[in-house]
Design a protein around this motif. Structure first.
Motif, PDB file in Angstrom:
ATOM      1  N   UNK A   1       5.739  14.738  26.256  1.00  0.00           N
ATOM      2  CA  UNK A   1       6.874  14.717  25.335  1.00  0.00           C
ATOM      3  C   UNK A   1       6.941  13.356  24.642  1.00  0.00           C
ATOM      4  N   UNK A   2       6.992  13.375  23.330  1.00  0.00           N
ATOM      5  CA  UNK A   2       7.042  12.140  22.560  1.00  0.00           C
ATOM      6  C   UNK A   2       8.489  11.746  22.283  1.00  0.00           C
ATOM      7  N   UNK A   3       8.655  10.543  21.774  1.00  0.00           N
ATOM      8  CA  UNK A   3       9.965  10.046  21.378  1.00  0.00           C
ATOM      9  C   UNK A   3      10.162  10.180  19.869  1.00  0.00           C
ATOM     10  N   UNK A   4       9.311  10.980  19.227  1.00  0.00           N
ATOM     11  CA  UNK A   4       9.424  11.164  17.784  1.00  0.00           C
ATOM     12  C   UNK A   4      10.716  11.907  17.440  1.00  0.00           C
ATOM     13  N   UNK A   5      11.226  11.620  16.255  1.00  0.00           N
ATOM     14  CA  UNK A   5      12.412  12.301  15.756  1.00  0.00           C
ATOM     15  C   UNK A   5      11.984  13.263  14.664  1.00  0.00           C
ATOM     16  N   UNK A   6      12.197  14.551  14.871  1.00  0.00           N
ATOM     17  CA  UNK A   6      11.842  15.574  13.895  1.00  0.00           C
ATOM     18  C   UNK A   6      13.086  15.967  13.112  1.00  0.00           C
ATOM     19  N   UNK A   7      13.048  15.762  11.817  1.00  0.00           N
ATOM     20  CA  UNK A   7      14.148  16.151  10.941  1.00  0.00           C
ATOM     21  C   UNK A   7      13.655  17.289  10.055  1.00  0.00           C
ATOM     22  N   UNK A   8      14.283  18.454  10.203  1.00  0.00           N
ATOM     23  CA  UNK A   8      13.834  19.664   9.516  1.00  0.00           C
ATOM     24  C   UNK A   8      14.764  19.959   8.341  1.00  0.00           C
ATOM     25  N   UNK A   9      14.221  19.883   7.143  1.00  0.00           N
ATOM     26  CA  UNK A   9      14.970  20.238   5.943  1.00  0.00           C
ATOM     27  C   UNK A   9      15.128  21.751   5.898  1.00  0.00           C
TER      28      UNK A   9
ATOM     29  N   UNK B   1      14.554  28.808  13.732  1.00  0.00           N
ATOM     30  CA  UNK B   1      14.337  27.560  14.470  1.00  0.00           C
ATOM     31  C   UNK B   1      15.602  27.097  15.160  1.00  0.00           C
ATOM     32  N   UNK B   2      16.740  27.276  14.494  1.00  0.00           N
ATOM     33  CA  UNK B   2      18.018  26.896  15.110  1.00  0.00           C
ATOM     34  C   UNK B   2      18.227  27.633  16.422  1.00  0.00           C
ATOM     35  N   UNK B   3      18.046  28.948  16.394  1.00  0.00           N
ATOM     36  CA  UNK B   3      18.262  29.746  17.597  1.00  0.00           C
ATOM     37  C   UNK B   3      17.251  29.406  18.682  1.00  0.00           C
ATOM     38  N   UNK B   4      16.040  29.061  18.284  1.00  0.00           N
ATOM     39  CA  UNK B   4      15.000  28.727  19.257  1.00  0.00           C
ATOM     40  C   UNK B   4      15.267  27.372  19.906  1.00  0.00           C
ATOM     41  N   UNK B   5      15.503  26.357  19.104  1.00  0.00           N
ATOM     42  CA  UNK B   5      15.669  25.011  19.657  1.00  0.00           C
ATOM     43  C   UNK B   5      16.944  24.870  20.489  1.00  0.00           C
ATOM     44  N   UNK B   6      17.973  25.621  20.153  1.00  0.00           N
ATOM     45  CA  UNK B   6      19.198  25.455  20.942  1.00  0.00           C
ATOM     46  C   UNK B   6      19.097  26.108  22.316  1.00  0.00           C
ATOM     47  N   UNK B   7      18.035  26.879  22.549  1.00  0.00           N
ATOM     48  CA  UNK B   7      17.797  27.418  23.886  1.00  0.00           C
ATOM     49  C   UNK B   7      16.699  26.643  24.632  1.00  0.00           C
ATOM     50  N   UNK B   8      15.874  25.904  23.902  1.00  0.00           N
ATOM     51  CA  UNK B   8      14.760  25.186  24.528  1.00  0.00           C
ATOM     52  C   UNK B   8      15.039  23.694  24.698  1.00  0.00           C
ATOM     53  N   UNK B   9      16.021  23.188  23.979  1.00  0.00           N
ATOM     54  CA  UNK B   9      16.442  21.795  24.118  1.00  0.00           C
ATOM     55  C   UNK B   9      17.930  21.777  24.437  1.00  0.00           C
TER      56      UNK B   9
ATOM     57  N   UNK C   1       3.182  24.693  15.132  1.00  0.00           N
ATOM     58  CA  UNK C   1       2.830  23.273  15.072  1.00  0.00           C
ATOM     59  C   UNK C   1       4.044  22.402  15.379  1.00  0.00           C
ATOM     60  N   UNK C   2       5.201  22.792  14.859  1.00  0.00           N
ATOM     61  CA  UNK C   2       6.418  22.019  15.109  1.00  0.00           C
ATOM     62  C   UNK C   2       6.801  22.075  16.585  1.00  0.00           C
ATOM     63  N   UNK C   3       6.814  23.268  17.150  1.00  0.00           N
ATOM     64  CA  UNK C   3       7.187  23.406  18.559  1.00  0.00           C
ATOM     65  C   UNK C   3       6.222  22.657  19.468  1.00  0.00           C
ATOM     66  N   UNK C   4       4.940  22.720  19.168  1.00  0.00           N
ATOM     67  CA  UNK C   4       3.950  22.015  19.987  1.00  0.00           C
ATOM     68  C   UNK C   4       4.181  20.515  19.944  1.00  0.00           C
TER      69      UNK C   4
ATOM     70  N   UNK D   1       7.028  18.971  19.288  1.00  0.00           N
ATOM     71  CA  UNK D   1       8.297  18.673  19.964  1.00  0.00           C
ATOM     72  C   UNK D   1       8.125  18.774  21.479  1.00  0.00           C
ATOM     73  N   UNK D   2       7.244  19.690  21.907  1.00  0.00           N
ATOM     74  CA  UNK D   2       7.010  19.872  23.334  1.00  0.00           C
ATOM     75  C   UNK D   2       7.771  21.034  23.932  1.00  0.00           C
ATOM     76  N   UNK D   3       8.009  22.082  23.112  1.00  0.00           N
ATOM     77  CA  UNK D   3       8.660  23.296  23.617  1.00  0.00           C
ATOM     78  C   UNK D   3       7.756  24.488  23.329  1.00  0.00           C
ATOM     79  N   UNK D   4       8.005  25.601  24.010  1.00  0.00           N
ATOM     80  CA  UNK D   4       7.195  26.787  23.787  1.00  0.00           C
ATOM     81  C   UNK D   4       7.406  27.299  22.368  1.00  0.00           C
ATOM     82  N   UNK D   5       6.420  28.020  21.854  1.00  0.00           N
ATOM     83  CA  UNK D   5       6.493  28.565  20.505  1.00  0.00           C
ATOM     84  C   UNK D   5       7.501  29.712  20.437  1.00  0.00           C
TER      85      UNK D   5
END
Length: 238
Positions: A1-9, A19-27, A179-182, A184-188
């Protein structure tokens, strides 16, 4: 897991809710994943969580992915510490996007409010010319579009997108999201989609050759921008 900050337009109707529904369950929602849009803001208020910009430095430092209609090039300034900022975004064929916008807008703002369904031609006449380019310049760059020539707007937006870590197209959405999920370090997402016309609400309009021709004629900068992104990122679809 990196410390990068991903900002999605999140340009409207380009897959941001998936992506919203996915990330709010994986992070950790409202901590590692920040949704700067109507859903995230309302959910934070309901939970008694302060607005994003009002949270402590320590809380804001936990952010890993920030997504939503309200995210901008200035969002990074609210995240403290040495971070590698990676901007990401998806674009959609202009005709497909505006038809999708119609289907969702009619369902969300008209039908659910108990109103009749507006005709496509009437609804379409009310849409801003070159909606996508204007939206990016006004909402993500936070710049005025009044009296800005088409050529200048195209140059401004392509200059911004040239700096993005990851760009994608909705017709090849899984390539982008994988590519984004990979990174970030979460499942696709596994191909799961949210808020799709014809699945989650009725599809009242479809893209026809006549609609496509009209949209491309009326929104030439959006079409040029889409073609520019397509040439830049390619697609696995034929």
């Amino acid at each position: 897991m990196t410390n990068d900050l991903h900002i999605v337009m999140h340009v409207p109707k380009t897959g941001g809710q998936t992506l919203r529904d996915h990330f709010r369950t994986k992070l950790v929602f409202h901590s590692e994943f920040i949704h700067l849009g109507p859903f995230g803001v309302a959910d934070a208020q309901a939970r008694g969580i302060p607005a994003w910009e009002e949270r402590s430095v320590e809380e804001r430092a936990k952010a890993r992915v920030i997504l939503g209609h309200y995210a901008s090039v200035f969002t990074k300034d609210l995240v403290p510490g040495p971070r590698v900022v990676k901007y990401c975004g998806v674009l959609r064929d202009p005709a497909a996007r505006v038809v999708s916008h119609y289907n969702f807008n009619v369902e969300d703002k008209w039908v659910r409010a108990g109103n009749g369904v507006p005709e496509w031609s009437w609804w379409y006449r009310g849409q801003k010319r070159n909606f996508v380019c204007r939206w990016i310049k006004e909402n993500f760059l936070k710049e005025n579009t009044n009296d800005v020539a088409d050529e200048q707007m195209f140059d401004d937006v392509t200059r911004l997108l040239s700096s993005f870590w990851l760009l994608g197209l909705t017709e090849d959405y899984e390539t982008f999201s994988d590519m984004l999920c990979a990174d970030v370090g979460v499942v696709a997402t596994g191909g799961v989609r949210s808020n799709v016309a014809g699945e989650h609400y009725p599809r009242r309009a479809v893209v026809t050759p006549e609609i496509a021709e009209q949209v491309y004629r009326d929104h030439p900068v959006d079409k040029a921008l889409y073609d520019w992104v397509r040439a830049r990122v390619g697609t696995s679809k034929t």
